[in-house]
Design a protein around this motif. Structure first.
Motif, PDB file in Angstrom:
ATOM      1  N   LEU A 158      30.170  19.143  39.704  1.00 48.87           N
ATOM      2  CA  LEU A 158      30.229  17.919  38.904  1.00 48.87           C
ATOM      3  C   LEU A 158      31.661  17.581  38.496  1.00 48.87           C
ATOM      4  O   LEU A 158      32.542  18.445  38.467  1.00 48.87           O
ATOM      5  CB  LEU A 158      29.376  18.064  37.633  1.00 48.87           C
ATOM      6  N   ILE A 159      31.847  16.323  38.161  1.00 48.84           N
ATOM      7  CA  ILE A 159      33.088  15.824  37.568  1.00 48.84           C
ATOM      8  C   ILE A 159      32.703  15.088  36.283  1.00 48.84           C
ATOM      9  O   ILE A 159      31.742  14.309  36.268  1.00 48.84           O
ATOM     10  CB  ILE A 159      33.814  14.835  38.506  1.00 48.84           C
ATOM     11  N   GLY A 160      33.432  15.337  35.211  1.00 53.98           N
ATOM     12  CA  GLY A 160      33.172  14.624  33.967  1.00 53.98           C
ATOM     13  C   GLY A 160      33.864  13.266  33.970  1.00 53.98           C
ATOM     14  O   GLY A 160      34.919  13.096  34.577  1.00 53.98           O
ATOM     15  N   ILE A 161      33.234  12.296  33.325  1.00 51.63           N
ATOM     16  CA  ILE A 161      33.858  10.980  33.203  1.00 51.63           C
ATOM     17  C   ILE A 161      33.905  10.571  31.734  1.00 51.63           C
ATOM     18  O   ILE A 161      33.055  10.960  30.936  1.00 51.63           O
ATOM     19  CB  ILE A 161      33.141   9.895  34.027  1.00 51.63           C
ATOM     20  N   GLU A 162      34.922   9.789  31.420  1.00 49.17           N
ATOM     21  CA  GLU A 162      35.099   9.267  30.064  1.00 49.17           C
ATOM     22  C   GLU A 162      35.635   7.843  30.166  1.00 49.17           C
ATOM     23  O   GLU A 162      36.575   7.586  30.919  1.00 49.17           O
ATOM     24  CB  GLU A 162      36.063  10.143  29.279  1.00 49.17           C
ATOM     25  N   ILE A 163      35.005   6.922  29.456  1.00 48.27           N
ATOM     26  CA  ILE A 163      35.495   5.540  29.383  1.00 48.27           C
ATOM     27  C   ILE A 163      35.883   5.276  27.938  1.00 48.27           C
ATOM     28  O   ILE A 163      35.025   5.313  27.048  1.00 48.27           O
ATOM     29  CB  ILE A 163      34.437   4.511  29.846  1.00 48.27           C
ATOM     30  N   ARG A 164      37.167   5.061  27.706  1.00 46.41           N
ATOM     31  CA  ARG A 164      37.662   4.798  26.356  1.00 46.41           C
ATOM     32  C   ARG A 164      37.555   3.293  26.101  1.00 46.41           C
ATOM     33  O   ARG A 164      38.332   2.508  26.638  1.00 46.41           O
ATOM     34  CB  ARG A 164      39.097   5.312  26.225  1.00 46.41           C
TER      35      ARG A 164
END
Length: 213
Positions: A158-164
């Motif tokens: 998996l890869i983590g994602i973050e949208i600020r």
């Protein structure tokens, strides 16, 4: 999205609540010159900024994992939605100048996309997501219930994602452009099918707002 003024929802609390209650969102961005969309369960976090951030995870093979660092993402949350029959309008009997429509709640959020390739970050996000959605179970499942070697392999895929979040637009289309009698007719029509219809509940709240404390 096009949003007439009477459908615009700008209050922060109902927008964040919709994101929380309907977490499966469509994340769109441009990858290698092409638009890509992913449907992902996201969690909202308070990171101290005005609108906070959204976090989730994707498979390493997902095209989104190829996104350029800081690429703008548009995240779309869809709340309750219902077809609205013109038969429910009181004005149908008066002049017949009525047409069907659709009532719905939607929130769009924009912000730069950040990818996280750290096992600790991904595991923490998986744990947080699981605890949020298992909380109502009689015997909640936990990430730690799975064998550790299995979990390690999963995290590694998996890869983590973050949208600020930098900007938010809300559209709560609830027949605000209709006469009061038509709004009441829609509420009645929806509740004839389901006494607890969520669109009817939202419409009624607009007509009968809670008194100020």
């Amino acid at each position: 999205m096009h949003c007439a003024e009477h459908f615009r929802q700008s209050d922060k609390e109902p927008l964040l609540r919709l994101m929380h209650e309907h977490p499966l969102a469509a994340v769109t961005t441009v990858i290698e010159g092409h638009l890509e969309a992913n449907h992902l369960p996201l969690l909202w976090r308070d990171d101290g900024s005005e609108w906070g951030c959204l976090v989730g995870h994707i498979a390493r093979r997902d095209p989104l994992a190829k996104a350029t660092a800081g690429a703008e993402a548009l995240v779309m949350f869809q709340g309750p939605q219902r077809y609205i029959s013109p038969n429910w309008y009181a004005t149908k009997a008066e002049h017949g100048k009525v047409v069907p429509t659709w009532n719905y709640l939607a929130v769009h959020a924009w912000g730069p996309l950040v990818l996280h390739d750290h096992p600790e970050w991904i595991l923490a996000q998986l744990t947080e997501l699981t605890e949020r959605h298992e909380g109502t179970q009689a015997h909640p499942w936990a990430v730690s219930d799975a064998p550790s070697d299995f979990t390690e392999r999963l995290v590694g895929a998996l890869i983590g994602i973050e949208i600020r979040i930098e900007r938010v637009q809300g559209k709560f289309k609830l027949s605000q452009n209709q006469a009061l009698a038509n709004q009441q007719g829609v509420i009645t029509g929806l509740r004839m099918r389901d006494p607890n219809d969520p669109i009817a509940t939202h419409m009624q709240a607009l007509l009968s707002p809670s008194p100020m404390p």
